[in-house]
Enzyme design. Structure first.
Site, mmCIF file in Angstrom:
data_model
loop_
_atom_site.group_PDB
_atom_site.id
_atom_site.type_symbol
_atom_site.label_atom_id
_atom_site.label_comp_id
_atom_site.label_asym_id
_atom_site.label_seq_id
_atom_site.Cartn_x
_atom_site.Cartn_y
_atom_site.Cartn_z
ATOM 1 N N LYS A 22 0.832 -1.214 0.000
ATOM 2 C CA LYS A 22 0.000 0.000 0.000
ATOM 3 C C LYS A 22 0.865 1.263 0.000
ATOM 4 O O LYS A 22 0.658 2.166 -0.805
ATOM 5 C CB LYS A 22 -0.901 0.013 1.240
ATOM 6 C CG LYS A 22 -1.623 1.335 1.445
ATOM 7 C CD LYS A 22 -2.535 1.314 2.639
ATOM 8 C CE LYS A 22 -1.888 1.730 3.934
ATOM 9 N NZ LYS A 22 -1.651 3.178 4.110
ATOM 10 N N ASN A 23 1.840 1.318 0.902
ATOM 11 C CA ASN A 23 2.595 2.561 1.071
ATOM 12 C C ASN A 23 3.593 2.819 -0.057
ATOM 13 O O ASN A 23 4.175 3.905 -0.130
ATOM 14 C CB ASN A 23 3.308 2.574 2.428
ATOM 15 C CG ASN A 23 2.327 2.821 3.562
ATOM 16 O OD1 ASN A 23 1.155 3.082 3.328
ATOM 17 N ND2 ASN A 23 2.820 2.732 4.790
ATOM 18 N N CYS A 117 -5.265 12.943 13.105
ATOM 19 C CA CYS A 117 -5.977 11.680 12.913
ATOM 20 C C CYS A 117 -5.863 10.865 14.190
ATOM 21 O O CYS A 117 -5.270 11.309 15.171
ATOM 22 C CB CYS A 117 -5.447 10.914 11.715
ATOM 23 S SG CYS A 117 -3.859 10.175 11.992
ATOM 24 N N ARG A 122 0.140 14.650 13.226
ATOM 25 C CA ARG A 122 0.631 14.435 11.868
ATOM 26 C C ARG A 122 0.611 15.684 10.988
ATOM 27 O O ARG A 122 -0.078 15.723 9.972
ATOM 28 C CB ARG A 122 -0.144 13.290 11.216
ATOM 29 C CG ARG A 122 -0.020 12.010 11.995
ATOM 30 C CD ARG A 122 -0.707 10.868 11.324
ATOM 31 N NE ARG A 122 0.085 10.318 10.237
ATOM 32 C CZ ARG A 122 -0.269 9.227 9.561
ATOM 33 N NH1 ARG A 122 -1.388 8.611 9.836
ATOM 34 N NH2 ARG A 122 0.492 8.766 8.606
ATOM 35 N N ASP A 305 4.420 0.820 12.119
ATOM 36 C CA ASP A 305 3.259 0.122 11.551
ATOM 37 C C ASP A 305 3.184 -1.350 11.978
ATOM 38 O O ASP A 305 2.235 -2.045 11.618
ATOM 39 C CB ASP A 305 3.276 0.219 10.020
ATOM 40 C CG ASP A 305 2.849 1.589 9.520
ATOM 41 O OD1 ASP A 305 2.402 2.412 10.337
ATOM 42 O OD2 ASP A 305 2.964 1.841 8.293
ATOM 43 N N ARG A 397 -8.673 -0.628 4.484
ATOM 44 C CA ARG A 397 -7.814 0.393 3.895
ATOM 45 C C ARG A 397 -6.451 -0.185 3.539
ATOM 46 O O ARG A 397 -5.790 0.312 2.634
ATOM 47 C CB ARG A 397 -7.585 1.539 4.889
ATOM 48 C CG ARG A 397 -8.777 2.459 5.035
ATOM 49 C CD ARG A 397 -8.390 3.653 5.864
ATOM 50 N NE ARG A 397 -7.081 4.133 5.450
ATOM 51 C CZ ARG A 397 -6.171 4.673 6.243
ATOM 52 N NH1 ARG A 397 -6.417 4.832 7.517
ATOM 53 N NH2 ARG A 397 -5.009 5.076 5.782
#
Ligand code: UD1
Length: 418
Positions: A22-23, A117, A122, A305, A397
């Site tokens: 994803k990233n 968030c 952030r 993460d 997500r």
């Protein structure tokens, strides 16, 4: 809203295919804004954040053609609206990654300023400061970042802290700038390297990605290219941690252990046996895990993460584990939910002390963010009795078909509609 129902207590056994990262995919998709040719992207994961990015690019005028087998062709020749609206940015902070490419190619961008968030404030001040150093004029207008520039000019950039998307944004801005840009204190994450490889395939001159000094020699224009997204190291790490927690024997295909050194080392400390080839990893666990201590930090140190997933592992391990989070100020939201399953966790500032228990018990819990959701899945896979995880849109997500992948490994997992 969908929920996940997991009946724990079974070891995981079999093979699983790891998806594209994803990233890495998100910045690479945004790189399509940098050229008027066609950027073909392979191994694109099928995830909500990817769909959101395609939606965002499509609204700007990028031609989006989905191909069979998870590839997409992006045509950046008819971009008409260099704008990322609040309604999309608020669902996905990574939308900020269009800022650098838009200013570099079109001399203008309007991107809604991301708010805070669940895991912290952030800010994006480093993205803005870097663009200004490259010659852009940036103003905050009605909640939007409005950036304009004639042509960006190469400069020496030093970020105040290591920022992954900040490095990516500035690298993408610099590829079309006039002259040489040096990004110091650059993020060394493998996803930065993957993006750099894609940019080089498009004709950019980028060296040093993967180190903390990236040099970009600006060119007048980029061209189309084909790039395959790297395997997702966080999805990989999540499956590895799950097997270490439940026990079992699983082979992960299309996985790169070389991007996961810190995670693999901790799993070995916990008692897992891990064998890797260049593109696969086998994990075996035949006993209760041993607690591990860890501290998150920028790559190549232990990734933030993966912090929540390891907290689930420590929750059922033998001993006490001390987990320190140094990247985000509020990334312990999963603690309360893990406690509902019977975990013993105390939090002091940015440190969690996890006293392992022999047994967790299923309960109703709530996912609060993407990786917190993954930690609840791991805990539920170990717990006795059923666990119902609410708000799994967070999970969607970042994890492709997680319930199918886990079910194929023998877990009892069902998606249930409310
Ligand atoms: C990326 C990842 C995310 C991961 C994080 C840290 C993507 C799409 N997301 O997020 O999954 O958890 O890296 O590895 O790749 N900061 C500032 N000002 C800035 C930028 C960052 O203060 O302008 C701070 C952040 O608040 C945070 C730290 O720097 O405390 C690192 O954040 P950063 O690396 O930028 O995270 P993201 O790129 O948003």
């Amino acid at each position: 809203m969908d929920k996940l129902r997991i009946e724990g207590g079974r070891p995981l056994v079999g093979r699983v295919d790891i998806s594209g990262a994803k990233n890495a995919a998100l910045p690479i998709l945004c790189a399509a804004l940098l050229c008027d040719g066609v950027l073909r992207i392979e191994h694109l994961p099928h995830l909500r954040d990817v769909t959101t990015t395609l939606d965002l690019l499509g609204r700007m005028g990028v031609g989006v053609t989905l191909e069979a087998g998870g590839a997409v062709a992006l045509d950046g020749s008819r971009v008409h609206t260099p704008v990322a609206p609040y309604e999309l940015v608020r669902t996905m902070r990574a939308s900020i990654l269009v800022l650098g490419p838009l200013v570099a190619r079109f001399g203008e961008a309007r991107v809604s300023l991301p708010g805070g968030c669940a895991i912290g404030m952030r800010p994006v001040d480093q993205h803005i400061k870097g663009l200004e150093a490259l010659g852009a004029t940036v103003a905050i207008e009605q909640g939007d970042i409005h950036a304009t520039a004639p042509r960006l000019k190469g400069a020496r950039l030093v970020t105040d802290m290591v920022t992954v998307t900040g490095t990516e944004n500035l690298m993408m801005a610099a590829v079309l700038a006039d002259g040489i840009t040096v990004i110091e204190n650059a993020a060394r994450e493998p996803e930065v390297v993957d993006l750099a490889q894609c940019l080089v395939a498009m004709g950019a001159r980028v060296t040093g990605a993967g180190t903390d000094v990236i040099t970009v020699e600006g060119v007048a224009a980029l061209h189309g290219a084909t790039h395959a997204v790297m395997p997702d190291r966080i999805e990989t790490g999540t499956f590895l941690a799950a097997v270490a927690a439940t026990g079992g024997d699983v082979s992960l295909d299309h996985a790169r252990a070389d991007t996961l050194d810190a995670v693999v080392a901790k799993l070995r400390d916990a008692g897992a046996q891990i064998d890797a080839t260049p593109d696969s990893i086998r994990v075996r666990m035949d006993r209760r895990p041993t607690s591990v201590n860890l501290r998150t930090a920028p790559y190549p140190a232990f990734p933030t993460d993966m912090q929540a997933q390891f907290m689930a592992l420590d929750a059922v391990a033998d001993g006490t584990g001390v987990i320190t989070e140094t990247i985000f100020e509020n990334r312990f939201m999963h603690v309360q939910e893990l406690r509902r399953l019977g975990a013993h966790i105390d939090v002091e500032g940015n440190t969690a002390i996890v006293r392992g228990v022999a047994r967790l018990e299923g309960a109703a819990v709530m996912a609060t963010d993407l990786r917190a959701s993954a930690s609840l899945v791991i805990a539920a896979l170990v717990a006795q009795g059923p666990t119902l995880i609410d708000r799994i849109y967070h999970l969607d997500r970042g994890y492709e078909r997680i319930e199918e992948k886990l079910a194929r490994l023998g877990a009892s997992v069902q998606r249930v509609a409310r």
